[in-house]
Design an enzyme around this catalytic site. Structure first.
Site, PDB file in Angstrom:
ATOM      1  N   CYS A   1       0.838  -1.199   0.000  1.00 10.24           N
ATOM      2  CA  CYS A   1       0.000   0.000   0.000  1.00 10.24           C
ATOM      3  C   CYS A   1       0.880   1.260   0.000  1.00 10.24           C
ATOM      4  O   CYS A   1       0.662   2.192  -0.786  1.00 10.24           O
ATOM      5  CB  CYS A   1      -0.937  -0.030   1.203  1.00 10.24           C
ATOM      6  N   CYS A   2       1.912   1.292   0.865  1.00 14.41           N
ATOM      7  CA  CYS A   2       2.813   2.460   0.903  1.00 14.41           C
ATOM      8  C   CYS A   2       3.589   2.592  -0.406  1.00 14.41           C
ATOM      9  O   CYS A   2       3.835   3.715  -0.869  1.00 14.41           O
ATOM     10  CB  CYS A   2       3.806   2.330   2.054  1.00 14.41           C
TER      11      CYS A   2
ATOM     12  N   CYS B   1      -1.206   8.394   7.492  1.00 14.79           N
ATOM     13  CA  CYS B   1      -2.547   8.056   7.022  1.00 14.79           C
ATOM     14  C   CYS B   1      -3.412   7.610   8.208  1.00 14.79           C
ATOM     15  O   CYS B   1      -2.929   6.914   9.110  1.00 14.79           O
ATOM     16  CB  CYS B   1      -2.467   6.917   6.027  1.00 14.79           C
TER      17      CYS B   1
ATOM     18  N   CYS C   1      -3.491   3.969   9.609  1.00  9.36           N
ATOM     19  CA  CYS C   1      -2.213   3.447  10.113  1.00  9.36           C
ATOM     20  C   CYS C   1      -1.612   4.337  11.196  1.00  9.36           C
ATOM     21  O   CYS C   1      -0.402   4.269  11.454  1.00  9.36           O
ATOM     22  CB  CYS C   1      -1.225   3.304   8.959  1.00  9.36           C
TER      23      CYS C   1
ATOM     24  N   CYS D   1       7.610   3.999   5.883  1.00  7.58           N
ATOM     25  CA  CYS D   1       6.765   3.762   4.706  1.00  7.58           C
ATOM     26  C   CYS D   1       7.564   3.296   3.492  1.00  7.58           C
ATOM     27  O   CYS D   1       6.997   2.829   2.509  1.00  7.58           O
ATOM     28  CB  CYS D   1       5.996   5.026   4.357  1.00  7.58           C
TER      29      CYS D   1
HETATM   30 FE1  SF4 Z   1      -1.427   2.741   2.933  1.00 11.23          FE
HETATM   31 FE2  SF4 Z   1      -1.151   3.023   5.590  1.00 11.23          FE
HETATM   32 FE3  SF4 Z   1       0.955   3.337   3.929  1.00 11.23          FE
HETATM   33 FE4  SF4 Z   1      -1.014   5.154   4.025  1.00 11.23          FE
HETATM   34  S1  SF4 Z   1       0.439   4.629   5.675  1.00 11.23           S
HETATM   35  S2  SF4 Z   1      -0.051   4.392   2.191  1.00 11.23           S
HETATM   36  S3  SF4 Z   1      -2.827   3.813   4.294  1.00 11.23           S
HETATM   37  S4  SF4 Z   1      -0.200   1.422   4.339  1.00 11.23           S
END
Ligand code: SF4
Length: 234
Positions: free
Chosen positions: A121-122, A204, A207, A230
């Site tokens: 996701c990151c 985010c 998280c 991240c």
């Molecule tokens: Fe995704 Fe969490 Fe990374 Fe944001 S901090 S990009 S929601 S995994």
């Protein structure tokens, strides 16, 4: 301000030399060096936790580009801080977005990828858009500090970002939380209202949680997932 464009070899040499020369310099002097060396090919990245580095950079280079990654998962307070920074400070806020919206990502990878595979996701929502957004710059500054967590304890003030082939600058690397708070109070710098609500490091929403007494500032990020960064700063 017009400055010559540098080759990657020149940038690496500059980074190594400045890493030695500027280790003990003040944050403002580090940013004045960056402004004088790179001009408009220098930018600041900001998570909009506070606007300290953006404020310092605007003193060194009025109208400096401040790059913000809008992952689609931010707290409303973070977006509000970004908008306030753009409205009142002498900076040029640039908002980067991922290739896919959250809905498009959910459709391809399934919902709540951040719970199942936060690294992926990151990579999609932070690392990739930043790589793209930094292409036009020779140097970038971050708000990394050594006292934030053990993983950041050796953050250099100036270093060579070999992955992106740019000069990476952490002008407040040697600052403490008290230094940040003093600067905010002295200069009336904008901060994210969540800092007054138990959050010490703001990313985010899915998280990020509030920190508990005695925890380090980044303990509320990806809590329980065994993840501390991240991927932008690795
Ligand atoms: Fe995704 Fe969490 Fe990374 Fe944001 S901090 S990009 S929601 S995994």
């Amino acid at each position: 301000m017009t400055t010559a464009q540098h080759t990657a070899e020149e940038l690496e040499r500059l980074a190594v030399q400045a890493g030695r020369d500027l280790e003990e310099a003040s944050a403002l002097d580090v940013l004045r060096w960056a402004a004088g060396t790179f001009g408009r090919r220098f930018c600041v990245t900001s998570s909009m936790e506070d606007a300290v580095v953006a404020h310092l950079a605007s003193r060194a280079l009025p109208g400096v580009d401040v790059v913000f990654l809008d992952t689609g998962y931010h707290f409303p307070e973070t977006i509000g801080t970004r908008d306030a920074v753009a409205a009142v400070m002498d900076v040029n806020v640039i908002t980067l977005t991922p290739r896919q919206t959250v809905a498009e990502q959910d459709a391809e990878y399934g919902p709540r990828l951040h719970d199942r595979d936060p690294d992926r996701c990151c990579a999609l929502r932070k690392v990739a858009p930043l790589e793209e957004g930094l292409r036009g710059y020779d140097a970038w500054a971050t708000g990394l500090r050594r006292d934030e967590s053990p993983t950041r304890a050796n953050t250099p003030v100036v270093s060579w970002d070999a992955r992106r082939r740019k000069v990476k600058i952490a002008p407040i690397a040697r600052w403490t939380q008290d230094d940040v708070e003093s600067y905010v109070a002295e200069h009336g710098v904008l901060t994210n209202p969540l800092l007054m609500d138990g959050y010490a490091s703001i990313g985010c929403a899915p998280c990020t949680r509030r920190v508990l007494e005695g925890e380090d500032a980044r303990a509320g990020r990806w809590a329980g997932l065994g993840k501390t960064e991240c991927g932008i700063h690795q």
